[in-house]
Enzyme design. Sequence first.
Site, PDB file in Angstrom:
ATOM      1  N   GLU A 282      -9.963  33.396   5.556  1.00 12.40           N
ATOM      2  CA  GLU A 282     -10.537  32.338   6.381  1.00 12.40           C
ATOM      3  C   GLU A 282     -11.056  31.204   5.518  1.00 12.40           C
ATOM      4  OE1 GLU A 282     -12.471  34.052   9.584  1.00 12.40           O
ATOM      5  OE2 GLU A 282     -13.370  32.227  10.374  1.00 12.40           O
ATOM      6  N   CYS A 302     -13.776  36.300  14.703  1.00 13.30           N
ATOM      7  CA  CYS A 302     -13.931  37.746  14.560  1.00 13.30           C
ATOM      8  C   CYS A 302     -14.622  38.404  15.748  1.00 13.30           C
ATOM      9  CB  CYS A 302     -14.674  38.080  13.275  1.00 13.30           C
ATOM     10  SG  CYS A 302     -16.015  36.967  12.929  1.00 13.30           S
ATOM     11  N   SER A 322      -9.816  29.892  14.080  1.00  8.83           N
ATOM     12  CA  SER A 322      -9.138  30.375  12.885  1.00  8.83           C
ATOM     13  C   SER A 322      -8.058  31.342  13.343  1.00  8.83           C
ATOM     14  CB  SER A 322     -10.147  31.094  11.993  1.00  8.83           C
ATOM     15  OG  SER A 322      -9.491  31.994  11.140  1.00  8.83           O
ATOM     16  N   LYS A 361     -14.468  45.182  21.267  1.00  6.87           N
ATOM     17  CA  LYS A 361     -13.519  45.631  20.247  1.00  6.87           C
ATOM     18  C   LYS A 361     -12.548  46.662  20.811  1.00  6.87           C
ATOM     19  CE  LYS A 361     -14.939  43.462  16.452  1.00  6.87           C
ATOM     20  NZ  LYS A 361     -14.069  42.504  15.795  1.00  6.87           N
ATOM     21  N   GLU A 364      -9.978  44.533  22.037  1.00  7.03           N
ATOM     22  CA  GLU A 364      -9.264  43.853  20.948  1.00  7.03           C
ATOM     23  C   GLU A 364      -8.220  44.774  20.330  1.00  7.03           C
ATOM     24  OE1 GLU A 364     -11.371  43.158  17.289  1.00  7.03           O
ATOM     25  OE2 GLU A 364     -10.652  41.097  17.197  1.00  7.03           O
ATOM     26  N   GLU A 369      -0.559  42.137  20.647  1.00  7.66           N
ATOM     27  CA  GLU A 369      -0.078  41.602  19.373  1.00  7.66           C
ATOM     28  C   GLU A 369      -0.644  42.353  18.169  1.00  7.66           C
ATOM     29  OE1 GLU A 369      -1.744  39.998  21.678  1.00  7.66           O
ATOM     30  OE2 GLU A 369      -3.495  38.957  20.856  1.00  7.66           O
ATOM     31  N   CYS A 520     -23.622  40.510  15.844  1.00  2.05           N
ATOM     32  CA  CYS A 520     -23.076  41.838  16.149  1.00  2.05           C
ATOM     33  C   CYS A 520     -24.151  42.917  16.159  1.00  2.05           C
ATOM     34  CB  CYS A 520     -22.020  42.215  15.124  1.00  2.05           C
ATOM     35  SG  CYS A 520     -20.748  40.968  14.979  1.00  2.05           S
TER      36      CYS A 520
END
Lengths: 609, 185, 628
Positions: A282, A302, A322, A361, A364, A369, A520
């Site tokens: 990044e 993230c 990003s 998550k 995610e 993908e 987080c």
Amino acid sequence: MDTTMVTVKINGSEYPAPRNATILDACTRAGFKVPTLCYCEDVAKNASCAVCVVEVKGAKSLLRSCTACVHEGMEIVTNSPRIRDARKTSVELLLANHPSDCLACLRNQNCELQTLAADLGVRGSRFVRTKKAEKLDTTSPSVHRDPNKCILCGRCIAVCQNVQTVSAIGLSGRGIRTKISTYMEKGLGNVACTYCGQCALVCPTGAIVERDETDEVFEELSNPDKVVIVQTAPAIRVGIGEAMGLEPGSLVTGQMVAALRRLGFRKVFDTQFAADLTILEEGHELIRRLRTNGTLPMITSCSPGWIKFAEHFYPSSLAHLSTCKSPQQMFGAVAKTYYASKTGIDPRNIVVVSVMPCTAKKFEARRPEMMSAFEYWKDKRAWSETDAFYDVDYVLTTRELARMFRETGVRFSSLPSEEFDHPLGESTGAAVIFGATGGVMEAALRTAYEVVTGTPLTNVEFTAVRGMEGLKEASVDMNGTVVKVAVAHTLKNARTLLDQIERGESPYAFIEIMTCPGGCLGGGGQPIPTTWAVRRQRAESLYREDAGKPVRKSHENPHITALYKEFLKEPLGDMSHHLLHTSYERRGLRPWTAGSNGQQHAASVRPAG
Amino acid sequence: MEKKKTVVATASLAGCFGCHMSILDIDERILSLIDLVEFHRSPITDIKHFTEYCDIGIIEGSCCNSENVQVLREFRRHCRVLVSLGECAIMGGVPAMRNGIPVRECIEEAYLNGPSVKGHNPEMVLPNDPELPMLLDRVYPCHEIVKVDHFLPGCPPRADLIYDTLAALITGGELHLPYETVKYD
Amino acid sequence: MKSTFPESPGDLEFGEIAFQDTMIKSVSGIIERYGRDPSRLMDILIDTQAEFGYIPRPVVSFIARDLTISAVDIEQTLSFYHFFATRPSGRYTVYLNDSVIANMMGREEVARTFEREAGCRFGDVSADGLIGLFSTSCIGMSDQEPAALINGRVFTQLTPFRVKEIVRDLKSGKRLDEAMVEGLGDGANALPEIRSMVRNNIRKKGPILADGYRPGDALKKVVKMRPEEVIAEVKLSNIRGRGGAGFPTGMKWEICRNARSEQKYIFCNADEGEPGTFKDRVILTEYPKMLMEGMAVAGYAVGATQGILYVRYEYMYLREHLEKVIEGGRKKNYLGTNICGKEGFEFDIRIQFGAGAYVCGEESALIESAEGKRGEPRDRPPFPVESGYHGRPTIVNNVETLCSIVKIVNNGATWYRSMGTKESSGTKVLSISGDCKYPGVYEIEWGFSVNDVLEMVGAADVQAVQVGGPSGTLIGPNEFGRTLSYTDLSTGGSIIVFGRERDLLKDVVLNFLDFFIAESCGSCSTCRNVPVLLRQKLLKVLDARGVPRDIDEMLDWSKVLKASRCGLGLTAANPVVSSIRNFRPLYDRKIQHGKDYDSSFDMLAAVRASCDAVGRVPTLMADGGGAA
């Protein structure tokens, strides 16, 4: 803030209290515990449960101490037969419509209703059910709802509407038919929900819980053909201790590693390793954008809750994101390619379990993908689509891990301190602070500064981006180029920065956005309760670990250097592009019309014309 | 003149008979028991109808259909003291898991959609033989149908508990339920 | 899985209506009309429903997108109010009220006739989509029951015969106004901008309901005074709120005056939802100018420039009339800027309609509703006078209170105090209905006894009187000597008379419990649950299955409502508690004494579902406990 004090009488004795403080505050200051249920500091003050009632001389009815304010000379009684009767009756009314399956509930022994009933001496309910049974909502991969356990305290709505400004859930109906639901009961998986799990974090009962994956992980652990490895997020080491009975914010890295080994994980790796990797990728991405007039500001990527938020609400900002994956996902890809190659293990037999403070998550890891490792090996090994596997197989929240530890009899206090395994276990101080708001920014700056200016930093600590304020900004002078950065946590604050970008007025080059309050470490999967005081303690521990690390900049992590030398070659290179970078999709605000990660629906009929 | 024996009647409504098995688990003490007690209507004796007024009625199981209600009411009419034995009689128990699910759905699951019947009932017959009692809208614990005098918790209650209770009822003595009886952890 | 999401509105999930461009235009127009302001959601939804007959789901999605709020935010408001329909509710939507007085005057027969003629049950729409039949709470027509709203038009004193006629007329294609063959009502009801059959039934005028009121006199007087002087006069008059809560008006105004803010608001509470209250309807019809003048005076006194007249949805038929009055007021410079020539005195009024929620009569819930949200009462403090509409200092006053203010300004506080009693100065406008010869609107001085009232309305052989609506108290003849006042029997205006033939428990108490169950906002576990439990208990008693313990339990459970957050919760158990206290023999008569247990188990009801499912005809034996 009014600091004038008044004198009030509580249970016969006089005490000072700030004028306009609530009765609840005044009693707490004076040392009296008034039981509460729907009240949640900093989140919601719905005053609907009628548990915190007190007697006030002169008032015609019992007052709710969470909202009624004190005045000079007020006489308050917090404990009398009338009060106890009223409180018990209120709880009994809630219990009458509440399922009696405490033993089967994920919040057993950590449920506010359960604790309150026990404290108040409620042994049962005199009342019959007045509500119909409701269906469970299991449409989301992250968070499940059981409306039958809901006591309508309104905290989840407060958090979703006010703190996150997402409004995925709300009230519906009136009177006895009131319930909390998604739009037309579509289910969280089918509406614009970011899966952040803050609702589960504030829920006092088991009405909203994380999707539990512990059974599946246990099964994998006992499968001798699988190599089950685990990665742990930075926020876990300052959260899991709490769930195991230690003080909030306890730093238990070593014991956590030891405990995970006892659970049976073949290798205990660290997501922080991948965090360092993320910084490398990044950081270079940012530098490239700065140098080539790329899309600025660049925004971190993230936080999967933030990503989903952008995909629903700010599709125009997707170009700013990003392209880097999150550390969790980078780890999965690297584990099943680099680590698999080094050790010769068949990647199809590697099971990657990640422990996260986050419920999003779980979503995610299942994004279609996120199968880069499979794509990498597919042609080399001539596999078919039936062999396909995700980079990350399972995601456990801190709470689930705690349940696994308890189930297997792990006692934290008697564990030795152990080290992570190599080669994916070494991390720098920059990686540790990923768990706190401003941490990703600070870590990125430590590397970006040195790469751009070519000179080492004298002070690695960028305190301007630290702290619990919702929006922070800083200016960093990199050899004459002043780079302005901003940090936001909670989606409400994110909107400020995004609206600014939409208007074309953003002065920033780089923005860090974290979905959860505090970053987080305050994630939807962290131990309950999580208050601001607790968040601050967790943050303090993270920064303490950072300060104690010998290496504090991501680019100085020797194992990362080795990874590039042996495998990735260079940041933003071809390998990185395929394994460590990703893309995003516009989701719209009405995903239920054409299918999403939730349930599939038949395509709707197009309008005429 | 021989002292009249205490007359006891028992029934299992929507019960699994586990509580009755528990009664029998008093083992050899039944020999001393029948010196004092005589069983009237009960599965143990297979007497199916009341012909006299009983002292103690013991009910296992909850009310899930109209026949259960009828039997329970007969028991209340014919027994001086009525005891709910076991969790089903006390709070509905396992059969009450169907509460909250519409009755029609339950019937259709049982006769049309369930895994073992699906495809085997092409005429979609829902049984309606006149001998069959009808399901109630929900499963009721006994005390919601008739007045119940005593409740013995457990699933099933321990044999010792049943024996001590009977002894207390017969002799008129006091009975204190030990703590472990009502708390299972 | 790359998905393509339709970015244009066109969500045809239900296929109810094709959401075409014309409709988008129409809804966009509605949203523009209210300045794209999400806090005007109530108006947006009301206008949308007026346009389409109901609020289609695709429109909800469109509004959400356009206002950039979540669909669930709209759902929250949409699902709270009784009159918002999410499905087609018939070309002619009938709302027949089921208040206690409507039932006393023959609602049952009227309802059955509607069902027969329309060919559908209540809660449904007829197969041809022509007529939808729905129940609703009291619509403020208690002196001319049974009454219904059909597409917003009020039909009073319905009979089975009239129902047949109306339905046949509608079926044959006649318009609604053509189907209204009743003559127009009295007074302003006959004006072209109202054209309603509703009657005022003013039986006794008084200082407020007086002839010879000249609009503007009060305003001209106050602009010569300082605001503080106006408030002092109001305080001196000792006037208390006329909506039912009875808060001292002068004190309320003073606190608001002292609150610092660039913007303050005056709300007039014309929600009038307490069953049996209809006096504000009459004031809105006959004396709207007085009301608005009162609002302007209030604005002057506290420093507010914006007035909002919050009117219940059921009075939508008065909309044109009220808007015309406001327009007229602006022309006469009684509203607008530099009112009556006073520099800097600006005040204007807009109308805000509710959408069917009794709880919105509570001042903080009213403000929430005006902000486009669910009508859930707020936590107090802070009180509306300090932080109300959009967080600004807000006065919420009842219609009658504001009219009384005008008279106080014109005639002086001393004059006002010369009427009524020491603690309850002035007059009270009552709306009296039920078993009496002359139901209607009466203005009396505080201090009248109930006996006086009964004599006044021609009521003889009275069994009971409900003073203050369901949230008030039910008294018997032994208490008819008590007086109407804030310190004895207080009321917002509702007085319902029950004759000997009424079954108080079944016809009155049960009806009142149903009312509170339907109207509870649902926030607090106590208020949403306890009335439901009380109703179950009451039904058990009415079925002759009650035992003495049931009465004790009803009183015991009612106690917890004393810890309620708002007035609805606090008074929800009043019907039960006051009837047990004052009419104990009625309960005792039904209770099985000497029995300490009776289950309320009903075999026939319990087996109904399974019998229906399998096609069994139940054959119960004589003792009711036999095989089905």
